[in-house]
Design a protein around this motif. Structure first.
Motif, PDB file in Angstrom:
ATOM      1  N   HIS A 418       0.826  -0.935   0.292  1.00 48.92           N
ATOM      2  CA  HIS A 418       0.455   0.290  -0.518  1.00 48.92           C
ATOM      3  C   HIS A 418       0.778   1.560   0.022  1.00 48.92           C
ATOM      4  CE1 HIS A 418      -2.288   3.171   1.299  1.00 48.92           C
ATOM      5  NE2 HIS A 418      -2.966   2.533   0.913  1.00 48.92           N
ATOM      6  N   VAL A 419       0.679   2.052  -1.070  1.00 54.79           N
ATOM      7  CA  VAL A 419       1.418   3.417  -0.937  1.00 54.79           C
ATOM      8  C   VAL A 419       0.902   4.293  -1.413  1.00 54.79           C
ATOM      9  CG1 VAL A 419       3.742   2.041  -2.198  1.00 54.79           C
ATOM     10  CG2 VAL A 419       1.522   2.953  -3.486  1.00 54.79           C
ATOM     11  N   SER A 420       0.975   5.871  -0.859  1.00 53.28           N
ATOM     12  CA  SER A 420       0.661   6.522  -0.869  1.00 53.28           C
ATOM     13  C   SER A 420      -0.044   7.344  -2.549  1.00 53.28           C
ATOM     14  CB  SER A 420       0.953   7.727   0.543  1.00 53.28           C
ATOM     15  OG  SER A 420       2.791   8.309  -0.104  1.00 53.28           O
ATOM     16  N   MET A 421       0.963   8.018  -3.291  1.00 51.64           N
ATOM     17  CA  MET A 421       1.346   8.738  -4.139  1.00 51.64           C
ATOM     18  C   MET A 421       0.962  10.013  -4.094  1.00 51.64           C
ATOM     19  SD  MET A 421       1.152   6.239  -6.277  1.00 51.64           S
ATOM     20  CE  MET A 421       0.588   4.481  -7.248  1.00 51.64           C
ATOM     21  N   GLY A 422       1.773  10.162  -2.883  1.00 53.63           N
ATOM     22  CA  GLY A 422       2.075  11.667  -2.209  1.00 53.63           C
ATOM     23  C   GLY A 422       2.562  12.046  -2.791  1.00 53.63           C
ATOM     24  N   THR A 423       3.889  12.610  -3.877  1.00 57.28           N
ATOM     25  CA  THR A 423       4.336  12.613  -4.616  1.00 57.28           C
ATOM     26  C   THR A 423       4.109  13.526  -5.721  1.00 57.28           C
ATOM     27  OG1 THR A 423       6.936  11.455  -3.685  1.00 57.28           O
ATOM     28  CG2 THR A 423       7.108  13.193  -5.465  1.00 57.28           C
ATOM     29  N   THR A 424       3.028  12.870  -6.651  1.00 60.27           N
ATOM     30  CA  THR A 424       2.492  12.675  -7.457  1.00 60.27           C
ATOM     31  C   THR A 424       1.023  14.043  -6.905  1.00 60.27           C
ATOM     32  OG1 THR A 424       2.606  10.401  -8.729  1.00 60.27           O
ATOM     33  CG2 THR A 424       0.637  12.257  -9.645  1.00 60.27           C
ATOM     34  N   ALA A 425       0.423  13.111  -5.715  1.00 62.92           N
ATOM     35  CA  ALA A 425      -0.089  14.754  -5.556  1.00 62.92           C
ATOM     36  C   ALA A 425       0.538  15.874  -5.291  1.00 62.92           C
ATOM     37  CB  ALA A 425      -0.889  14.670  -4.142  1.00 62.92           C
ATOM     38  N   ALA A 426       1.820  15.771  -4.446  1.00 61.72           N
ATOM     39  CA  ALA A 426       2.779  16.830  -4.569  1.00 61.72           C
ATOM     40  C   ALA A 426       2.548  17.958  -5.875  1.00 61.72           C
ATOM     41  CB  ALA A 426       3.544  16.941  -3.756  1.00 61.72           C
TER      42      ALA A 426
END
Length: 501
Positions: A418-426
């Motif tokens: 399970h990963v966040s994809m937070g860098t894509t969001a940023a």
């Protein structure tokens, strides 16, 4: 206020404003003596574990799915170098220098807390890279936002080893050439150091820091520009009366109402309830409610990201006081992913409502002004197509605001499932904010043009905003190329010219 020439780091007190200064103004970094002592203590733990051949993830074992593979003592150093080289596989255009510098600053601060086991000399190498203006070339694509921002940070570390590529004084060169240019030598990573350097959330957090800093400027500018539109359309400031907002006490709503009234103070261009109309359309009347909700979101995200700036986000984490080494999930970017998606939605709404105000300015059926704000309609098109452009950009933002954080793709043979994809969001967030600025620039130019058709004094804030625009962009009397004017208006916003209250 004087700009600091040096920011001291101990892992606990780094502010978003500090990150922006390091990233954009090239302010230098210095580690406190307390931080260096904490780094030495955690390093001593690593040395002891290696000597005793303890089974500890990433120190005497492989990574990810290979965490059950033991590494022999003579290969511990090679393991760390292999980690960096294998993980430096990002794709796409490189990050801007300001993002790279923010990334470096945040990683330095996290390591300075003394829970990561890095050697003092390795951490100081990263400090020197930042202070001497060596900026690794870091591709933007490739991070899942869990297990840290592995690929981007690996590209950062490559240069410390004399590998990869970097910019020095704007010139791109090999990592070895970059180190030589500033009088530094490559380092050789020891146990735990590669993992300590790349297992963290600094790529996404760096972008969030800069996005937050810019968002505050954009929000304050949006309210001043909206105030100009209110005057151009002879709007009703009574909707911003404090007593109205006291009975719905959202802090952001109250603050937006206060600022709108301050910008319009002394204006002869507004009207009273019932004078021209009983009430304004929502894009004027509901400004405190819409902008205020963005304000509250911005404050929430600011608090969340400030906390992350001073967090330990790698794995495993070493606790020198208890002797514990704990493998956990502090590298998971979910808090940053949610924050970036939430802020993108909130900031996009500033453009949504701005475009509607621009439509009211250029549409003669809604404004009572000459159609498309031109004196000789038909021969001249005036501001007709600027509204098209605003509508196009607003529509683009709607696509970009689909949350990245609702997605997850398993990796490392389902060990990291399970990963966040937070860098894509940023990354998307930064594009959204840039788009919002462009839409506001269109309204800014249109509002000034509309004001030119009226008479009477402008408000305390709007008079300054109008004067700043007219200082660089003249009134439109006949059609001319609009792009240069819009770019100038955009630059005024980005520079913070309209942050006056």
């Amino acid at each position: 206020m004087n700009q600091p020439t040096l920011i001291q780091m101990n892992g606990d007190q780094l502010r978003i404003e500090d990150v922006a200064l390091i990233a954009r103004e090239f302010v230098h970094i210095e580690l406190t003596s307390e931080a260096l002592e904490n780094v030495r203590r955690s390093r001593a733990m690593v040395e002891e574990m290696v000597q005793q051949q303890k089974v500890v993830y990433g120190i005497t074992t492989g990574f990810g799915k290979f965490s059950d593979v033991m590494i022999q003592g003579e290969d511990v150093s090679k393991l760390q170098e292999n980690l960096i080289m294998s993980h430096a596989c990002g794709m796409g255009d490189p990050y801007p220098v300001e993002v790279v510098r923010a990334m470096m600053a945040l990683r330095i601060n996290a390591l300075a807390k003394g829970y990561s086991g890095i050697r003092e000399e390795t951490l100081l190498q990263l400090v020197e890279l930042c202070n001497r203006g060596v900026h690794p070339v870091i591709p933007q694509q490739g991070s899942l936002g869990a297990s840290g921002d592995l690929a981007p940070l690996a590209h950062m570390v490559l240069v410390m080893l004399g590998k990869g590529e970097a910019y020095v004084n704007g010139q791109q060169m090999s990592g070895s050439e970059a180190l030589k240019a500033v009088g530094l030598a490559p380092i050789r990573l020891q146990a735990k150091e590669g993992l300590a350097l790349i297992n963290g959330t600094q790529a996404m957090t760096a972008q969030l820091c800069l996005a937050l800093y810019d968002s505050r400027v954009v929000l304050e500018s949006a309210e001043l520009i909206a105030s100009m539109t209110i005057e151009a359309l002879r709007g009703i400031p009574k909707a911003f009366d404090p007593q109205l907002h006291l009975v719905r006490p959202h802090p952001g709503q109250q603050e937006s109402a206060r600022r709108l009234l301050a910008h319009l103070s002394g204006s002869q261009r507004t009207s009273q309830q019932g004078e021209l109309r009983v009430q304004d359309p929502y894009s004027l009347r509901c400004l405190p409610q819409v902008h205020g909700a963005t304000r509250d979101t911005l404050e929430y995200v600011w608090t969340t990201v400030s906390r992350e700036c001073n967090s330990v986000t790698d794995n495993p984490i070493l606790f020198t006081e208890t002797g514990d080494v704990i493998s956990g999930g502090n590298f998971h970017g979910q808090p940053m992913a949610f924050a970036a998606d939430f802020l993108a939605i909130a900031m996009a709404e500033l453009a949504n409502i701005s475009e509607r105000r621009t439509e009211r300015l250029v549409n003669p059926q809604l404004s009572g002004l000459p159609g498309f704000l031109t004196e000789n309609g038909g021969l001249h098109s005036g501001f007709m197509i600027t509204q098209y452009v605003a509508a196009s950009i607003v529509s683009e933002n709607k696509v970009l605001c689909h949350p990245a954080s609702v997605d997850s793709i398993p990796s490392s043979a389902n060990q990291e499932d399970h990963v966040s994809m937070g860098t894509t969001a940023a990354r998307k967030l930064r594009t959204v904010i840039s788009n919002v600025t462009k839409v506001l620039a269109i309204e800014y130019l249109a509002a000034a043009q509309a004001i030119d058709f009226g008479t009477g004094d402008l408000g305390a804030g709007t008079s300054k905003a109008y004067a700043e625009l007219r200082r660089v962009i003249p009134r439109l009397h006949e059609d001319r190329e609009m792009h240069p004017d819009l770019v100038k208006a955009e630059e005024l916003i980005k520079k913070g010219t309209l942050v006056i209250v």
